[in-house]
Design an enzyme around this catalytic site. Sequence first.
Site, PDB file in Angstrom:
ATOM      1  N   ASN A   1       5.960-103.003  53.317  1.00 21.92           N
ATOM      2  CA  ASN A   1       4.863-103.927  53.629  1.00 21.92           C
ATOM      3  C   ASN A   1       3.600-103.077  53.841  1.00 21.92           C
ATOM      4  OD1 ASN A   1       2.988-105.349  55.272  1.00 21.92           O
ATOM      5  ND2 ASN A   1       4.575-106.773  55.925  1.00 21.92           N
TER       6      ASN A   1
ATOM      7  N   LYS B   1      -6.961-104.924  66.775  1.00 26.94           N
ATOM      8  CA  LYS B   1      -5.577-105.437  66.703  1.00 26.94           C
ATOM      9  C   LYS B   1      -4.604-104.399  67.260  1.00 26.94           C
ATOM     10  CE  LYS B   1      -1.833-106.996  63.743  1.00 26.94           C
ATOM     11  NZ  LYS B   1      -1.292-107.341  62.442  1.00 26.94           N
TER      12      LYS B   1
ATOM     13  N   ASP C   1      10.814-103.226  62.619  1.00 28.68           N
ATOM     14  CA  ASP C   1      11.219-104.590  62.278  1.00 28.68           C
ATOM     15  C   ASP C   1      10.487-105.509  63.234  1.00 28.68           C
ATOM     16  OD1 ASP C   1      12.896-106.126  60.406  1.00 28.68           O
ATOM     17  OD2 ASP C   1      13.648-107.007  62.253  1.00 28.68           O
TER      18      ASP C   1
ATOM     19  N   ARG D   1       2.811-104.167  67.616  1.00 27.54           N
ATOM     20  CA  ARG D   1       3.043-102.892  66.911  1.00 27.54           C
ATOM     21  C   ARG D   1       2.307-101.751  67.629  1.00 27.54           C
ATOM     22  NH1 ARG D   1       2.201-104.888  62.623  1.00 27.54           N
ATOM     23  NH2 ARG D   1       4.397-105.308  62.289  1.00 27.54           N
TER      24      ARG D   1
HETATM   25  P1  ITT Z   1       9.680-103.986  55.603  1.00 27.49           P
HETATM   26  O1  ITT Z   1      11.028-104.554  55.988  1.00 27.49           O
HETATM   27  O2  ITT Z   1       9.693-103.256  54.296  1.00 27.49           O
HETATM   28  O3  ITT Z   1       9.056-103.193  56.721  1.00 27.49           O
HETATM   29  P2  ITT Z   1       8.764-106.752  55.846  1.00 27.49           P
HETATM   30  O4  ITT Z   1       7.448-107.432  55.633  1.00 27.49           O
HETATM   31  O5  ITT Z   1       9.980-107.420  55.220  1.00 27.49           O
HETATM   32  O6  ITT Z   1       8.647-105.226  55.362  1.00 27.49           O
HETATM   33  P3  ITT Z   1       9.953-107.292  58.415  1.00 27.49           P
HETATM   34  O7  ITT Z   1      11.316-107.459  57.852  1.00 27.49           O
HETATM   35  O8  ITT Z   1       9.804-106.529  59.696  1.00 27.49           O
HETATM   36  O9  ITT Z   1       8.991-106.552  57.377  1.00 27.49           O
HETATM   37  O10 ITT Z   1       9.301-108.718  58.544  1.00 27.49           O
HETATM   38  C1  ITT Z   1       8.208-108.890  59.347  1.00 27.49           C
HETATM   39  C2  ITT Z   1       7.475-110.140  58.951  1.00 27.49           C
HETATM   40  O11 ITT Z   1       6.905-110.654  60.165  1.00 27.49           O
HETATM   41  C3  ITT Z   1       6.299-109.780  58.038  1.00 27.49           C
HETATM   42  O12 ITT Z   1       6.610-109.978  56.690  1.00 27.49           O
HETATM   43  C4  ITT Z   1       5.214-110.722  58.537  1.00 27.49           C
HETATM   44  O13 ITT Z   1       5.366-111.960  57.891  1.00 27.49           O
HETATM   45  C5  ITT Z   1       5.539-110.899  60.029  1.00 27.49           C
HETATM   46  N1  ITT Z   1       4.774-109.934  60.844  1.00 27.49           N
HETATM   47  C6  ITT Z   1       5.218-108.789  61.420  1.00 27.49           C
HETATM   48  N2  ITT Z   1       4.227-108.152  62.041  1.00 27.49           N
HETATM   49  C7  ITT Z   1       3.128-108.893  61.846  1.00 27.49           C
HETATM   50  C8  ITT Z   1       1.783-108.753  62.226  1.00 27.49           C
HETATM   51  O14 ITT Z   1       1.364-107.686  62.885  1.00 27.49           O
HETATM   52  N3  ITT Z   1       0.930-109.705  61.866  1.00 27.49           N
HETATM   53  C9  ITT Z   1       1.344-110.768  61.164  1.00 27.49           C
HETATM   54  N4  ITT Z   1       2.575-110.977  60.742  1.00 27.49           N
HETATM   55  C10 ITT Z   1       3.486-110.049  61.083  1.00 27.49           C
END
Ligand code: ITT
Length: 205
Positions: free
Chosen positions: A22, A185, A82, A191
Amino acid sequence: MNIVCLGYPVNPMKKLIIATKNSGKAKEVALILEGMGYEIVSLADYPDAPKVEETGKTFIKNAIIKAKTYADFTGELTLADDSGLEVDALNGAPGVFSSRFAPTDEERNSKLLELMKETPDANRTARFICAIAIAEPGGEIRTCEGKVEGTIAHEPKGDQGFGYDPVFYLPHLGKSMAELNADQKNSLSHRGKALEEAKKIMARN
Ligand code: ITT
């Protein structure tokens, strides 16, 4: 670049792999960890990196799965995040399924607002949670967590950040998370808080 003196590398920078696909997340992590003395490398530099099934029922378990898989694959110190959104009116959903709630960020936000359209303001409480795992290849794994409380807005606002940021409202600031710049942020986010703990763990080791 490593400086070499009499054939020995002087203070070579240790690599730290940020194990995420991501790009929004990767940018935030890199900004917070910059200056720690690590060469920060993303999974973009490892096109053959395997895809990880996030089978854990908790954020911590999934962070551990990702950190361990990519530390063993790259042979380098690896940090995985995560994270996701817990909405009280939806009994904690989307939670660990935040990225699988719908196919795109826009669709995820629309689906969430639709599900919440009858929910009164007093019941729109929610939080972002971030679990971090730091893994040595074949070795120890350390974890930490951060969260930020807020509410689900009635409509998306702002174009910074990523994911659910436009619909996550911070009542004490009167702004959505997507109306904050990266530094703002990181100073209050789930995070940002988890990474401050991660920095302490890395400094100790
Ligand atoms: P990786 O597993 O490759 O890190 P991912 O996007 O699938 O990428 P996650 O499984 O941790 O990551 O899913 C987290 C989801 O939660 C992410 O796709 C966003 O939709 C949401 N999310 C997490 N942190 C966020 C943030 O700081 N702001 C907005 N949405 C967030």
